[in-house]
Design a protein around this motif. Structure first.
Motif, PDB file in Angstrom:
ATOM      1  N   GLN A  25      31.338  17.115  50.112  1.00 25.24           N
ATOM      2  CA  GLN A  25      30.373  17.927  49.381  1.00 25.24           C
ATOM      3  C   GLN A  25      29.896  19.110  50.219  1.00 25.24           C
ATOM      4  N   GLN A  26      29.770  18.910  51.505  1.00 25.56           N
ATOM      5  CA  GLN A  26      29.404  20.018  52.388  1.00 25.56           C
ATOM      6  C   GLN A  26      30.502  21.085  52.414  1.00 25.56           C
ATOM      7  N   LYS A  27      31.762  20.651  52.353  1.00 25.16           N
ATOM      8  CA  LYS A  27      32.868  21.609  52.280  1.00 25.16           C
ATOM      9  C   LYS A  27      32.799  22.406  50.970  1.00 25.16           C
ATOM     10  N   LEU A  28      32.463  21.737  49.883  1.00 28.05           N
ATOM     11  CA  LEU A  28      32.318  22.434  48.602  1.00 28.05           C
ATOM     12  C   LEU A  28      31.194  23.470  48.682  1.00 28.05           C
ATOM     13  N   LYS A  29      30.095  23.097  49.313  1.00 29.85           N
ATOM     14  CA  LYS A  29      28.970  24.023  49.429  1.00 29.85           C
ATOM     15  C   LYS A  29      29.329  25.224  50.295  1.00 29.85           C
ATOM     16  N   ALA A  30      30.168  25.031  51.283  1.00 32.59           N
ATOM     17  CA  ALA A  30      30.544  26.116  52.179  1.00 32.59           C
ATOM     18  C   ALA A  30      31.626  27.018  51.592  1.00 32.59           C
ATOM     19  N   ALA A  31      32.281  26.567  50.522  1.00 39.66           N
ATOM     20  CA  ALA A  31      33.437  27.286  49.987  1.00 39.66           C
ATOM     21  C   ALA A  31      33.032  28.529  49.189  1.00 39.66           C
ATOM     22  N   LYS A  32      33.941  29.500  49.201  1.00 43.65           N
ATOM     23  CA  LYS A  32      33.784  30.723  48.419  1.00 43.65           C
ATOM     24  C   LYS A  32      35.021  30.873  47.539  1.00 43.65           C
ATOM     25  N   VAL A  33      34.826  30.804  46.226  1.00 45.66           N
ATOM     26  CA  VAL A  33      35.938  30.796  45.275  1.00 45.66           C
ATOM     27  C   VAL A  33      35.816  31.983  44.334  1.00 45.66           C
ATOM     28  N   LEU A  34      36.922  32.701  44.153  1.00 41.30           N
ATOM     29  CA  LEU A  34      36.972  33.818  43.210  1.00 41.30           C
ATOM     30  C   LEU A  34      37.729  33.399  41.968  1.00 41.30           C
ATOM     31  N   ILE A  35      37.141  33.652  40.808  1.00 46.27           N
ATOM     32  CA  ILE A  35      37.767  33.337  39.520  1.00 46.27           C
ATOM     33  C   ILE A  35      38.087  34.648  38.818  1.00 46.27           C
ATOM     34  N   ILE A  36      39.356  34.822  38.449  1.00 42.78           N
ATOM     35  CA  ILE A  36      39.787  36.017  37.730  1.00 42.78           C
ATOM     36  C   ILE A  36      39.674  35.741  36.246  1.00 42.78           C
ATOM     37  N   PRO A 120      36.552  38.572  50.526  1.00 37.98           N
ATOM     38  CA  PRO A 120      35.471  37.681  50.988  1.00 37.98           C
ATOM     39  C   PRO A 120      35.652  36.208  50.620  1.00 37.98           C
ATOM     40  N   PHE A 121      36.653  35.893  49.806  1.00 37.07           N
ATOM     41  CA  PHE A 121      36.765  34.546  49.248  1.00 37.07           C
ATOM     42  C   PHE A 121      37.844  33.725  49.955  1.00 37.07           C
ATOM     43  N   ASP A 122      37.679  32.396  49.896  1.00 35.00           N
ATOM     44  CA  ASP A 122      38.607  31.468  50.534  1.00 35.00           C
ATOM     45  C   ASP A 122      39.781  31.115  49.636  1.00 35.00           C
ATOM     46  N   LEU A 123      39.565  31.148  48.337  1.00 30.73           N
ATOM     47  CA  LEU A 123      40.530  30.629  47.371  1.00 30.73           C
ATOM     48  C   LEU A 123      40.364  31.416  46.078  1.00 30.73           C
ATOM     49  N   VAL A 124      41.472  31.637  45.370  1.00 31.96           N
ATOM     50  CA  VAL A 124      41.441  32.415  44.123  1.00 31.96           C
ATOM     51  C   VAL A 124      41.991  31.561  42.985  1.00 31.96           C
ATOM     52  N   ILE A 125      41.338  31.645  41.839  1.00 32.14           N
ATOM     53  CA  ILE A 125      41.803  30.961  40.629  1.00 32.14           C
ATOM     54  C   ILE A 125      42.038  32.011  39.566  1.00 32.14           C
ATOM     55  N   ASP A 126      43.261  32.080  39.067  1.00 37.27           N
ATOM     56  CA  ASP A 126      43.619  33.100  38.085  1.00 37.27           C
ATOM     57  C   ASP A 126      43.518  32.541  36.673  1.00 37.27           C
ATOM     58  N   GLY A 127      42.582  33.105  35.915  1.00 47.55           N
ATOM     59  CA  GLY A 127      42.444  32.759  34.503  1.00 47.55           C
ATOM     60  C   GLY A 127      42.665  33.962  33.618  1.00 47.55           C
ATOM     61  N   SER A 128      43.433  34.942  34.104  1.00 44.42           N
ATOM     62  CA  SER A 128      43.672  36.165  33.336  1.00 44.42           C
ATOM     63  C   SER A 128      44.591  35.876  32.151  1.00 44.42           C
ATOM     64  N   ASP A 129      44.644  36.827  31.220  1.00 41.43           N
ATOM     65  CA  ASP A 129      45.338  36.575  29.953  1.00 41.43           C
ATOM     66  C   ASP A 129      46.569  37.447  29.756  1.00 41.43           C
ATOM     67  N   ASN A 130      47.097  38.049  30.842  1.00 38.11           N
ATOM     68  CA  ASN A 130      48.312  38.840  30.688  1.00 38.11           C
ATOM     69  C   ASN A 130      49.166  38.742  31.948  1.00 38.11           C
TER      70      ASN A 130
END
Length: 244
Positions: A25-36, A120-130
């Motif tokens: 849970q501490q790792k989750l709190k420290a994480a920076k995630v970008l959502i597209i 600035p982010f540690d991890l990227v999640i792509d939810g784009s539509d094209n």
């Protein structure tokens, strides 16, 4: 990163969960995630990662909420019609979990601004539509050496995979998609329609992959494409590898 008493109570089901626990849970709190994207896929990703206690969540989208979005884009409300999607998503996030920092980025990510947005982010999640945006995001993440959780949906079906091409000669986006699909092969939601819950299935799995990777639990979908057929309720997996 220490948890407050309120956070310990909020996340207690994670904290008692074997292989996650307080350290996870501490790792989750420290994480920076970008959502597209704050749309069909982005909505369940936002909901579950905000609930999970990701410390910093950035969402990049330049669209506004329309009534036709609400059949599947669950972080937005009827009263949000016409406002920025990232603003609507931020309101949702703040009401759900005040411990999460939410960065609303009201822009369209492209090759010019993408590197600065992703940095600035540690991890990227792509939810784009094209497809073009997906290809661009994959290239930018490869250059920045950021893991990318890529999902896509169409009609009744969805796919999910993870790209980490900068490690262990793992496959790249171009290894999975060597040629651009034609419009007939990849119709838009406006043209062909989409069943709302399919976005929840794939978006939920994207959030699951993110939590796994941050907490080092399980095996991510690197080099594996998960395919979901919603009509027949079947999952299957296709392995792919680096071409060169």
């Amino acid at each position: 990163m220490a948890l407050s008493r309120a956070e310990i109570t909020r996340y207690q089901r994670h904290i008692v969960l074997k292989n996650v626990g307080g350290a996870g849970q501490q790792k989750l709190k420290a994480a920076k995630v970008l959502i597209i994207g704050a749309g069909g896929l982005g909505s369940p990703v936002i909901a579950y990662l905000v609930a999970a206690g990701i410390g910093t969540i950035g969402v990049v989208d330049d669209d506004v909420v329309s009534l036709s979005n609400l059949q599947r884009q669950i972080v937005h409300r009827t009263g949000d019609e016409g406002i920025e999607k990232v603003g609507s998503a931020k309101r949702f996030a703040q009401e759900l979990n005040p411990h999460v920092q939410f960065d609303a980025i009201n822009k369209r990510l492209d090759d010019q601004n993408g590197a600065a947005i992703i940095a600035p982010f540690d991890l990227v999640i792509d939810g784009s539509d094209n497809f073009d945006t997906r290809a661009s995001v994959a290239k930018l993440c490869e250059q920045a050496q950021k893991p990318l959780i890529a999902g896509a949906v169409s009609l009744f079906d969805g796919t999910l995979t993870v790209f980490k091409p900068y490690e262990d000669n793992n496959p790249r986006f171009v290894d999975l998609y060597p040629t651009r699909p034609t419009p007939e092969q990849l119709p838009s939601c406006e043209e062909a329609g989409i069943l709302g819950p399919i976005t929840g299935v794939i978006g939920g799995l994207q959030a699951m992959e993110a939590v796994k990777m941050i907490t080092n639990v399980g095996e991510p979908l690197v080099g594996r494409l998960m395919i979901y057929d919603g009509r027949d309720a079947r999952f299957r997996e296709m392995k792919y590898r680096r071409a060169s």
